[in-house]
Structures are given as C-alpha cells and as structure tokens.
Motif scaffolding. Structure first.
Motif, short mmCIF file in Angstrom:
data_model
loop_
_atom_site.label_atom_id
_atom_site.label_comp_id
_atom_site.label_asym_id
_atom_site.label_seq_id
_atom_site.Cartn_x
_atom_site.Cartn_y
_atom_site.Cartn_z
N VAL A 65 0.83 -1.22 0.00
CA VAL A 65 0.00 0.00 0.00
C VAL A 65 0.86 1.26 0.00
CG1 VAL A 65 -1.58 1.36 1.42
CG2 VAL A 65 -2.02 -1.05 1.04
N THR A 66 1.96 1.23 0.72
CA THR A 66 2.74 2.46 0.89
C THR A 66 3.97 2.55 0.00
OG1 THR A 66 4.13 1.46 2.61
CG2 THR A 66 2.11 2.57 3.35
N HIS A 67 4.53 1.41 -0.38
CA HIS A 67 5.84 1.40 -1.05
C HIS A 67 6.86 2.24 -0.28
CE1 HIS A 67 5.54 -0.39 -5.35
NE2 HIS A 67 5.15 -1.22 -4.43
N ASN A 68 6.77 2.17 1.01
CA ASN A 68 7.63 2.98 1.86
C ASN A 68 8.24 2.10 2.95
OD1 ASN A 68 8.85 4.80 3.55
ND2 ASN A 68 6.94 5.75 4.26
N HIS A 69 9.56 1.94 2.89
CA HIS A 69 10.24 1.09 3.88
C HIS A 69 10.24 1.68 5.28
CE1 HIS A 69 12.34 0.25 0.03
NE2 HIS A 69 12.19 -0.97 0.43
N ASP A 70 9.96 2.97 5.34
CA ASP A 70 10.20 3.67 6.60
C ASP A 70 8.95 3.85 7.45
OD1 ASP A 70 12.92 3.91 6.01
OD2 ASP A 70 12.51 5.62 4.71
N VAL A 71 7.88 3.18 7.07
CA VAL A 71 6.70 3.19 7.93
C VAL A 71 7.10 2.72 9.32
CG1 VAL A 71 4.43 2.13 8.34
CG2 VAL A 71 5.13 2.73 6.01
N ASN A 72 6.64 3.43 10.33
CA ASN A 72 6.96 3.06 11.71
C ASN A 72 5.96 2.04 12.23
OD1 ASN A 72 9.18 5.02 12.50
ND2 ASN A 72 7.62 6.40 11.62
N ILE A 73 6.47 1.05 12.93
CA ILE A 73 5.62 0.02 13.51
C ILE A 73 6.02 -0.16 14.96
CG2 ILE A 73 4.92 -2.40 13.35
CD1 ILE A 73 5.67 -2.25 10.34
N ILE A 74 5.04 0.02 15.83
CA ILE A 74 5.31 -0.16 17.26
C ILE A 74 5.24 -1.65 17.57
CG2 ILE A 74 4.51 0.37 19.61
CD1 ILE A 74 3.33 2.99 18.47
N VAL A 75 6.32 -2.20 18.11
CA VAL A 75 6.38 -3.65 18.36
C VAL A 75 6.46 -4.01 19.84
CG1 VAL A 75 7.31 -4.26 16.10
CG2 VAL A 75 8.88 -3.68 17.96
N LEU A 76 6.78 -3.03 20.66
CA LEU A 76 6.79 -3.21 22.11
C LEU A 76 6.30 -1.91 22.74
CD1 LEU A 76 10.37 -4.76 22.67
CD2 LEU A 76 8.19 -6.00 22.79
N HIS A 77 5.96 -1.95 24.01
CA HIS A 77 5.52 -0.70 24.66
C HIS A 77 6.62 0.33 24.74
CE1 HIS A 77 1.75 -2.66 25.94
NE2 HIS A 77 1.32 -1.43 25.89
N SER A 78 7.84 -0.11 24.49
CA SER A 78 8.96 0.82 24.58
C SER A 78 9.72 0.94 23.26
CB SER A 78 9.93 0.31 25.65
OG SER A 78 10.31 -1.02 25.31
N LYS A 79 9.16 0.41 22.18
CA LYS A 79 9.99 0.33 20.97
C LYS A 79 9.18 0.40 19.69
CE LYS A 79 13.75 -2.46 19.09
NZ LYS A 79 14.56 -3.66 19.31
N LYS A 80 9.67 1.21 18.75
CA LYS A 80 9.13 1.16 17.39
C LYS A 80 10.28 0.87 16.42
CE LYS A 80 9.08 6.22 17.16
NZ LYS A 80 8.25 7.43 17.03
N VAL A 81 9.94 0.20 15.34
CA VAL A 81 10.94 -0.11 14.31
C VAL A 81 10.37 0.34 12.97
CG1 VAL A 81 11.82 -2.11 15.60
CG2 VAL A 81 10.00 -2.44 13.92
#
Lengths: 137, 137, 137, 137
Positions: free
Chosen positions: B102-118
């Motif tokens: 949908v985005t063709h964007n590698h840099d979308v942020n994804i929250i994977v822990l309560h203290s961390k996004k990748v």
C-alpha cells in the motif's frame, strides 16, 4: 554460499514453472513463479503460483507447502522460488508467515539470491506470537 | 523510545478492541486485536480483526488500512496493534506485506513493544519485488 | 444418482484425508477435509485443507486445484470433499468461486451428498462477471 | 422490485466508489467497486475493494462488513456492490460465504440487478455447514 544440492533445488523450481504453460485458465493467471522445497527427510515438493480475481489465489510457496502437508511432512529444510526467467524471488510476507506457522522453526533456509541463502528469522524478525507476550507494560 | 503521540496511538488501538464485544458473529470470531494507524496527514484509522472459517477473514491491520484507502489516503506514518489485554502485537507476515504494497515505503513506523518502534524495513527485509531483479545469475 | 466412478472419487477423497495425520503443524491445523477431483482427461488430483492463524490458509479444494494446474490441466469434470468421518462437504463460497475462475465452466459436477451431484451453476448462480454487465440501468 | 431505500443504498455504494480515486497505491489497485450495506438497526456501512499482488487483498464487501463489525453490529439487512460506471456487481463466492458466516442468516437481501434483489440463500444454496452433517451414508 550455495551448495550443489541448493543449486539443484533452484533448478527444480525453475523446471516446475517452465513445465507449466504461463497462461490464463479462466480468470486465473498461473505459472509466473515456481517453488521447490526440500524437507529434512530429503523429499522435494514443488508448486506454481495461482493468481485470481477477488484475491482468492495464492503464491507458489503456498502450494508446495500444501503438497508437503498432504504427504504428512512439515519440516522444511530449505525453500526457493524462481520466476520464468530464472530469477530468484524472495517469499512475500504471507509466505514467510506461512513457513513459520507450518514449521515453528526460525532456521528454515530460504534462498534469496543465486549466491545467498538466509534463515527465516532474517526474513521475518519479531514474529508476532513470540514477541507480544514477552513485552513489559 | 515512544513519543507521547505514539502512546496515544496505542491507547486508540486498545480502545478500539475494547469497544467491540469479543464474540462470535456466526462463525466469525472478532475483536481479539485492535489496530490504529496514523497517516502522514495526521488522520487516524482503526480496525479490529475478523477470523473466519475457511480462512476467508483478515487481521485488524487489514481493516484499518482498507478504511484509510476508502478515505483516499495511503501514506502510513505509524501503525500499532494491541490485544484485549493491552499487549502490543507485531504484525503478521501478510500484514507486513500489505503495509508495503500500500505504501511502497520502507520507513513506515511500527510499534512492536511498549517501549519500541521499528521501521517496516526491519520487519520485512529483502522485499520480493525489490530484490529479485537485481540478482546476478 | 452417483455412478460407480463417482463413488470411487468419494473414496479417493476419503483416503486422502485418512492418510494424513489430523494434527497441528505449528499453528496450522490440517486434514479435517480431503478433496478429490477428476479432470475431463480422466486424471485425479487430491488435497487436504490447511487452516492457519491470521486466515492465511485455504481449503482442500484449493490445494487439489493448485496441483491440477501444476500439471497443466484446468478442466474439472467432477469434484468432491469428504471429512474424516466420511461425510460429504459441499464447497464453501470461496471454493465455488475458484472452481469457476479456473474452469469458466458452469457445468462442473460437484458431489454434495452421498446420493447427489449438482452443477456449479446450481451452487453459484448469478456469477458476478457474467451478470453485472448485462444489467439495464 | 426495489424500494426507494434500496435505490438510495445503490446510490450510496456508487458515491463511495466515486469518492475514492481509482488508482494504484503502490501495488494495490483500489476502487473498482464500492459497497454499501444497511443493518437491521438501519445503519449504513461502506467499503471499496483493494486488490493486491500475492492475492492478499479483498473485495469491497469484505471492508464494509469489517467496518460494521468494528461498530458492534453483524445483522445485515441488505447489501449492494456497484462499479465505477454504476453497474451492479453480484458478490463473488468468497463474499457470499463471508456474508453467511457473519450473519448466519439465509435471508440477507442482496441487490443483483438495478431491478432485482434476491436472498443469500438464492446465491449460496447448500451451505457447507448446514448440509454435510445431514447426509445419509
């Protein structure tokens, strides 16, 4: 580096897709991509993709895995996808997820280039079912 | 580290799943997981999962993304999934693939822990359509 | 009424699902249902279902059809699904759609009871791609 | 025959798809088809289709239904799909199955022509879960 048997697996995937006519059966476009996987028992299973209208189809990995399961196996050692031109195609996200769900093994080998294989863990880090319950709120 | 608005997004995902009764509608099991995404324009879209017999359902990410598209947007800034107990759930492989498609964007942020996004790139390295045609046979 | 070869096909579907251990491979639940189809050329292809988390799996029909396609065939004469207890299972809506998309043939035979077969047209009337462009506004 | 409110629902589906740019977001082709459904409570939910590579997308019905579920409803009274040119599109097999799985109601109304509505039972006869356990071996 790929071993001789790895290269044979690539050829097997390629032969699978070359063997099937690339064409439309009704609305279904088949045989862009072929897959071959080898289980730890040493058996090889193959499949070709099946793209449909309404997004009801699936990738070549899906079908090679279904064939493996029908033969009472689930333990994938290594898997590779190849297009009609002989290019290696890394698995899409859904196929990475399926490989994990079927094997529960991070160390499945996946050939991603003609000169390189990686593990499932490298292609699908932070698997949802392993990650979320370890979090600290 | 998560920002204040990141934490608000987690709360939004949690509120979405809490707002919906976890139950079966017919054969469809809904509302294990809620998702909230924020676009670059700053709009927030939410969804809950819908598990079906015959594997015809989809995850909460799928539905939040479909809602975004219906509103003529596609540029995701950040996305998070939360279960009914408030645990963060990293996206499954299919959802990672969908976010990319949908985005063709590698840099979308994804929250994977309560203290961390990748970034998406970290969760879905070696995307098939970017990798395979660059290979050397 | 079913013919002798129809009954043999039912037995083939049953044998397929009985041959595979009903169990979970990782998160994937397999082998509730087996399918056998016979093409107009007289070849038989079989599959078992593969239910996954995140709704990324598919029914037994899907896999029997994928196997048929890998063998360069698409012209289904008759198809049947049987569960582990020997009950006939009519195809779900997605499988009806797939049978149509692959064959573009309304007259595919589908066994729906131990004493009855119907045509695809009876199970999937008013197919979308045939109907909508003939409408009068 | 369609009522005045049925015709308003068709217009609502049409407005939904017209409102969204038909284009590709990345690999995702959206907005060929718009759907509007009305629940028995009288609320209307809409969606547009989202076609993806690797068959990971879904139809407009899927998204309108997911939105309904997010709003804690599941009881569909009537549903219609319309393409960008204003043509009515009967649901595909997967969508028929989903409508049934969500509602467990054979009598959901489905508009299939500008002059005609039918019930789900007419579009999806011999539903698998109702049929197979009543068979006599």
């Amino acid at each position: 580096m790929l071993s001789k048997t790895d290269k044979e697996l690539i050829k097997k995937a390629y032969d699978t897709v070359k063997h099937v006519s690339e064409r439309e059966f009704g609305n279904v476009v088949v045989a862009h991509v072929g897959v071959a996987l080898r289980t730890k028992k040493g058996n090889i299973y193959t499949g070709v993709n099946m793209e449909c209208k309404c997004d009801i189809g699936s990738c070549a990995e899906h079908h090679a895995i279904a064939l493996m399961i029908k033969n009472n196996e689930h333990d994938i050692d290594i898997i590779v996808a190849v297009d009609r031109n002989g290019n290696i195609v890394p698995p899409c996200g859904r196929c990475r997820e399926l490989i994990y769900q079927v094997t529960h093994n991070h160390d499945v080998n996946i050939i991603v280039l003609h000169s390189k294989k990686v593990t499932l863990k490298q292609l699908l880090p932070k698997i949802w079912e392993e990650t979320y319950y370890k979090d600290v709120k």
